[in-house]
Motif scaffolding. Structure first.
Motif, PDB file in Angstrom:
ATOM      1  N   LEU A 133       0.883  -0.992  -0.019  1.00  0.00           N
ATOM      2  CA  LEU A 133       0.018  -0.049  -0.075  1.00  0.00           C
ATOM      3  C   LEU A 133       0.713   1.085   0.059  1.00  0.00           C
ATOM      4  O   LEU A 133       0.384   2.288  -0.639  1.00  0.00           O
ATOM      5  CB  LEU A 133      -1.009  -0.022   1.277  1.00  0.00           C
ATOM      6  CG  LEU A 133      -2.116  -1.075   1.001  1.00  0.00           C
ATOM      7  CD1 LEU A 133      -2.740  -1.146   2.559  1.00  0.00           C
ATOM      8  CD2 LEU A 133      -3.061  -0.708  -0.068  1.00  0.00           C
ATOM      9  N   LYS A 134       2.124   1.050   0.669  1.00  0.00           N
ATOM     10  CA  LYS A 134       2.957   2.204   0.789  1.00  0.00           C
ATOM     11  C   LYS A 134       3.585   2.591  -0.522  1.00  0.00           C
ATOM     12  O   LYS A 134       3.746   3.872  -1.246  1.00  0.00           O
ATOM     13  CB  LYS A 134       3.959   2.168   1.670  1.00  0.00           C
ATOM     14  CG  LYS A 134       3.692   2.698   2.946  1.00  0.00           C
ATOM     15  CD  LYS A 134       4.673   2.246   4.295  1.00  0.00           C
ATOM     16  CE  LYS A 134       4.355   2.696   5.454  1.00  0.00           C
ATOM     17  NZ  LYS A 134       5.389   2.628   6.319  1.00  0.00           N
ATOM     18  N   ASN A 135       3.653   1.457  -1.470  1.00  0.00           N
ATOM     19  CA  ASN A 135       4.324   1.442  -2.878  1.00  0.00           C
ATOM     20  C   ASN A 135       3.376   2.113  -3.718  1.00  0.00           C
ATOM     21  O   ASN A 135       3.542   2.828  -4.829  1.00  0.00           O
ATOM     22  CB  ASN A 135       4.669   0.022  -3.243  1.00  0.00           C
ATOM     23  CG  ASN A 135       5.336   0.205  -4.638  1.00  0.00           C
ATOM     24  OD1 ASN A 135       6.455   0.810  -4.781  1.00  0.00           O
ATOM     25  ND2 ASN A 135       5.087  -0.388  -5.516  1.00  0.00           N
ATOM     26  N   ARG A 136       1.834   2.003  -3.486  1.00  0.00           N
ATOM     27  CA  ARG A 136       1.088   2.303  -4.278  1.00  0.00           C
ATOM     28  C   ARG A 136       0.453   3.994  -3.945  1.00  0.00           C
ATOM     29  O   ARG A 136      -0.276   4.380  -4.675  1.00  0.00           O
ATOM     30  CB  ARG A 136      -0.381   1.723  -3.814  1.00  0.00           C
ATOM     31  CG  ARG A 136      -0.149   0.285  -4.658  1.00  0.00           C
ATOM     32  CD  ARG A 136      -0.022   0.160  -5.937  1.00  0.00           C
ATOM     33  NE  ARG A 136      -1.216   0.412  -6.866  1.00  0.00           N
ATOM     34  CZ  ARG A 136      -2.176  -0.381  -7.373  1.00  0.00           C
ATOM     35  NH1 ARG A 136      -2.199  -1.560  -6.955  1.00  0.00           N
ATOM     36  NH2 ARG A 136      -3.052   0.065  -7.947  1.00  0.00           N
ATOM     37  N   PHE A 163      -2.774 -17.576   2.112  1.00  0.00           N
ATOM     38  CA  PHE A 163      -2.481 -16.281   1.581  1.00  0.00           C
ATOM     39  C   PHE A 163      -2.921 -15.139   2.366  1.00  0.00           C
ATOM     40  O   PHE A 163      -3.895 -15.258   3.347  1.00  0.00           O
ATOM     41  CB  PHE A 163      -3.397 -16.297   0.050  1.00  0.00           C
ATOM     42  CG  PHE A 163      -3.013 -17.385  -0.862  1.00  0.00           C
ATOM     43  CD1 PHE A 163      -1.804 -17.067  -1.650  1.00  0.00           C
ATOM     44  CD2 PHE A 163      -3.854 -18.486  -0.841  1.00  0.00           C
ATOM     45  CE1 PHE A 163      -1.776 -18.236  -2.541  1.00  0.00           C
ATOM     46  CE2 PHE A 163      -3.499 -19.406  -1.676  1.00  0.00           C
ATOM     47  CZ  PHE A 163      -2.175 -19.346  -2.658  1.00  0.00           C
ATOM     48  N   PHE A 164      -2.364 -14.025   2.009  1.00  0.00           N
ATOM     49  CA  PHE A 164      -2.915 -12.650   2.847  1.00  0.00           C
ATOM     50  C   PHE A 164      -2.986 -11.358   1.605  1.00  0.00           C
ATOM     51  O   PHE A 164      -2.254 -11.545   0.918  1.00  0.00           O
ATOM     52  CB  PHE A 164      -2.017 -12.403   3.774  1.00  0.00           C
ATOM     53  CG  PHE A 164      -0.543 -12.240   3.486  1.00  0.00           C
ATOM     54  CD1 PHE A 164       0.072 -11.089   3.019  1.00  0.00           C
ATOM     55  CD2 PHE A 164       0.348 -13.343   3.711  1.00  0.00           C
ATOM     56  CE1 PHE A 164       1.187 -11.139   2.372  1.00  0.00           C
ATOM     57  CE2 PHE A 164       1.566 -13.289   3.210  1.00  0.00           C
ATOM     58  CZ  PHE A 164       2.040 -12.182   2.852  1.00  0.00           C
ATOM     59  N   ALA A 165      -3.662 -10.526   2.179  1.00  0.00           N
ATOM     60  CA  ALA A 165      -3.943  -9.350   0.991  1.00  0.00           C
ATOM     61  C   ALA A 165      -4.539  -8.248   2.085  1.00  0.00           C
ATOM     62  O   ALA A 165      -5.223  -8.461   2.927  1.00  0.00           O
ATOM     63  CB  ALA A 165      -4.761  -9.749  -0.154  1.00  0.00           C
ATOM     64  N   ALA A 166      -4.744  -6.942   1.358  1.00  0.00           N
ATOM     65  CA  ALA A 166      -5.241  -6.035   1.927  1.00  0.00           C
ATOM     66  C   ALA A 166      -6.830  -5.875   1.335  1.00  0.00           C
ATOM     67  O   ALA A 166      -6.836  -6.644   0.102  1.00  0.00           O
ATOM     68  CB  ALA A 166      -4.674  -4.491   1.358  1.00  0.00           C
ATOM     69  N   GLY A 167      -7.852  -5.641   2.059  1.00  0.00           N
ATOM     70  CA  GLY A 167      -9.197  -6.061   1.497  1.00  0.00           C
ATOM     71  C   GLY A 167     -10.399  -5.199   2.047  1.00  0.00           C
ATOM     72  O   GLY A 167     -10.089  -4.345   2.987  1.00  0.00           O
ATOM     73  N   TRP A 168     -11.208  -5.023   1.272  1.00  0.00           N
ATOM     74  CA  TRP A 168     -12.600  -4.391   1.810  1.00  0.00           C
ATOM     75  C   TRP A 168     -13.696  -4.944   1.493  1.00  0.00           C
ATOM     76  O   TRP A 168     -13.429  -5.925   0.460  1.00  0.00           O
ATOM     77  CB  TRP A 168     -12.459  -3.031   1.236  1.00  0.00           C
ATOM     78  CG  TRP A 168     -12.503  -3.024  -0.384  1.00  0.00           C
ATOM     79  CD1 TRP A 168     -13.621  -2.914  -1.172  1.00  0.00           C
ATOM     80  CD2 TRP A 168     -11.369  -3.156  -1.280  1.00  0.00           C
ATOM     81  NE1 TRP A 168     -13.232  -2.902  -2.629  1.00  0.00           N
ATOM     82  CE2 TRP A 168     -11.891  -3.130  -2.623  1.00  0.00           C
ATOM     83  CE3 TRP A 168     -10.082  -3.285  -1.037  1.00  0.00           C
ATOM     84  CZ2 TRP A 168     -11.189  -3.199  -3.770  1.00  0.00           C
ATOM     85  CZ3 TRP A 168      -9.231  -3.188  -2.120  1.00  0.00           C
ATOM     86  CH2 TRP A 168      -9.629  -3.296  -3.389  1.00  0.00           C
ATOM     87  N   GLN A 169     -14.777  -4.941   2.040  1.00  0.00           N
ATOM     88  CA  GLN A 169     -15.859  -5.435   1.433  1.00  0.00           C
ATOM     89  C   GLN A 169     -17.029  -5.001   0.478  1.00  0.00           C
ATOM     90  O   GLN A 169     -17.031  -3.604   0.604  1.00  0.00           O
ATOM     91  CB  GLN A 169     -16.933  -5.856   3.106  1.00  0.00           C
ATOM     92  CG  GLN A 169     -16.410  -7.151   3.626  1.00  0.00           C
ATOM     93  CD  GLN A 169     -17.254  -7.356   4.858  1.00  0.00           C
ATOM     94  OE1 GLN A 169     -17.573  -6.761   5.733  1.00  0.00           O
ATOM     95  NE2 GLN A 169     -17.750  -8.712   4.799  1.00  0.00           N
ATOM     96  N   ASN A 170     -17.642  -5.713  -0.117  1.00  0.00           N
ATOM     97  CA  ASN A 170     -18.655  -5.131  -1.219  1.00  0.00           C
ATOM     98  C   ASN A 170     -20.113  -5.113  -0.618  1.00  0.00           C
ATOM     99  O   ASN A 170     -20.054  -5.803   0.648  1.00  0.00           O
ATOM    100  CB  ASN A 170     -18.509  -5.615  -2.514  1.00  0.00           C
ATOM    101  CG  ASN A 170     -18.827  -7.194  -2.507  1.00  0.00           C
ATOM    102  OD1 ASN A 170     -19.722  -7.858  -1.874  1.00  0.00           O
ATOM    103  ND2 ASN A 170     -17.875  -8.158  -3.004  1.00  0.00           N
ATOM    104  N   GLU A 171     -20.939  -4.550  -1.324  1.00  0.00           N
ATOM    105  CA  GLU A 171     -22.427  -4.749  -0.920  1.00  0.00           C
ATOM    106  C   GLU A 171     -23.035  -6.217  -0.554  1.00  0.00           C
ATOM    107  O   GLU A 171     -23.987  -6.289   0.156  1.00  0.00           O
ATOM    108  CB  GLU A 171     -23.274  -3.837  -1.694  1.00  0.00           C
ATOM    109  CG  GLU A 171     -23.446  -4.423  -3.014  1.00  0.00           C
ATOM    110  CD  GLU A 171     -24.377  -3.508  -3.973  1.00  0.00           C
ATOM    111  OE1 GLU A 171     -24.888  -2.602  -3.333  1.00  0.00           O
ATOM    112  OE2 GLU A 171     -24.579  -4.088  -4.935  1.00  0.00           O
ATOM    113  N   ASN A 172     -22.251  -7.043  -1.065  1.00  0.00           N
ATOM    114  CA  ASN A 172     -22.946  -8.406  -0.881  1.00  0.00           C
ATOM    115  C   ASN A 172     -22.013  -9.178   0.112  1.00  0.00           C
ATOM    116  O   ASN A 172     -22.069 -10.429   0.267  1.00  0.00           O
ATOM    117  CB  ASN A 172     -22.697  -9.249  -2.456  1.00  0.00           C
ATOM    118  CG  ASN A 172     -23.672  -8.779  -3.263  1.00  0.00           C
ATOM    119  OD1 ASN A 172     -24.933  -8.292  -2.997  1.00  0.00           O
ATOM    120  ND2 ASN A 172     -23.299  -8.564  -4.739  1.00  0.00           N
ATOM    121  N   SER A 173     -21.259  -8.408   0.966  1.00  0.00           N
ATOM    122  CA  SER A 173     -20.269  -9.156   1.919  1.00  0.00           C
ATOM    123  C   SER A 173     -19.013  -9.794   1.584  1.00  0.00           C
ATOM    124  O   SER A 173     -18.627 -10.511   2.373  1.00  0.00           O
ATOM    125  CB  SER A 173     -21.195  -9.897   2.762  1.00  0.00           C
ATOM    126  OG  SER A 173     -22.340  -9.184   3.530  1.00  0.00           O
ATOM    127  N   GLY A 174     -18.782  -9.830   0.328  1.00  0.00           N
ATOM    128  CA  GLY A 174     -17.886 -10.623  -0.375  1.00  0.00           C
ATOM    129  C   GLY A 174     -16.473  -9.549  -0.077  1.00  0.00           C
ATOM    130  O   GLY A 174     -16.622  -8.254   0.046  1.00  0.00           O
TER     131      GLY A 174
END
Length: 314
Positions: A133-136, A163-174
């Protein structure tokens, strides 16, 4: 043609590998469940950098950092066509004439590997996610919005890969997840909406571009609509109808311009704001360049002062 697939069926069933074969593209090699191709989405690719996992029905171009399902590929490949025209093109390629078999991804739902989210942590725990995220150039903006998502894939033999990643949820809880090597969704795909101002909203293709805008506009109170994929353009338009003021920040490529045109055609009072990153493909490209230029300037300053000898005074 007969018995053509619907858009939903295309995403769930149609084979990306089969589509690429019909278009004249063959994988250079296979790596596990992934097939690697010379990217047909770029003119300058010399090494296999486009991966396709036909079991999951997804692709990812490591050179552009973009990927998605078969419809997302069609939108990227046929840049001058609108959504409905792309659907028709894919159907024509994946469906033979009457009486011939369609190229369909085998349905083996019980045996396919599934991404399982098993832990969600606050941002800042894993150094690789922080560095990504800092690189972005968006880490500060991301601190209030993103989580660290830890997930695994379990194959039909019960073998797990973590695995691991940065994430956020969408309106369908995905969970929409991003890291240096992967872009995907854990669960059902959907747009992401961040409610704030009831009258005005800003609309983005991707969440990283939203965070780039937030970096430039930390005090803005707009509601936010993130499509997460251009294949959800219509869903974004439907959500945007509840706002009387709309700022659109789509990519400045052919695909993004067409999506902007379709968006403004549906909602004529919307305004294309992408000129703020004119000369770049998207908002994040601009932020990354500025971020790395600032880091370079800081390093030069630190180097200069580290070499300055301060006179000793008594």
């Amino acid at each position: 043609m007969a018995n053509l697939l619907t858009a939903k069926e295309l995403k769930e069933q149609a084979s990306i590998v089969g589509l690429l074969s019909r278009l004249g593209y063959q994988p250079v090699f296979k790596r596990g469940r992934e097939r690697m191709y010379i990217s047909m989405l770029r003119d300058n690719d010399s090494q296999p950098s486009l991966s396709v996992n036909d079991d999951l029905g997804v692709w990812f171009d490591h050179g552009t950092g973009k990927g998605g399902n078969i419809i997302d590929f069609g939108l990227a490949y046929w840049k001058n066509l609108n959504f409905n025209e792309v659907i028709k093109k894919i159907q024509e390629a994946c469906a033979m004439e009457t009486g011939e078999a369609r190229i369909i991804r085998p349905r083996k739902a019980t045996k396919l590997p599934h991404y399982i989210v098993h832990q969600v942590k606050p941002l800042g725990t894993h150094p690789a996610i922080t560095e990504y995220l800092k690189n972005r150039g968006v880490y500060e903006a991301a601190e209030k919005c993103l989580k660290e998502v830890y997930y695994y894939v379990e194959d039909d033999k019960g073998v797990r890969k973590q695995f691991f990643a940065a994430g956020w949820q969408n309106e369908n809880s995905g969970w929409e997840v991003r890291n240096k090597y992967f872009k995907g969704c854990m669960g059902h795909k959907g747009i992401t909406v961040l409610e704030a101002n009831a009258k005005k909203a800003a609309v983005f293709e991707g969440y990283i571009n939203y965070l780039s805008w937030r970096t430039d506009n930390p005090l803005a109170d707009h509601s936010i609509i993130v499509l997460n994929t251009l294949s959800l353009l219509q869903a974004g338009i439907n959500k945007a109808k509840m706002y009387s003021s709309l700022d659109v920040y789509f990519d400045r490529d052919k695909q993004g311009f067409l999506a902007t045109k379709d968006f403004i055609k549906a909602l004529p009072y919307a305004t294309d704001r992408s000129s703020v990153y004119d000369g770049y493909n998207d908002y994040n490209d601009k932020i990354k360049v500025l971020h790395h230029a600032l880091l370079s300037a800081e390093r030069k300053t630190d180097t200069f002062f580290s070499g300055v000898r301060v006179p000793f005074s008594r």
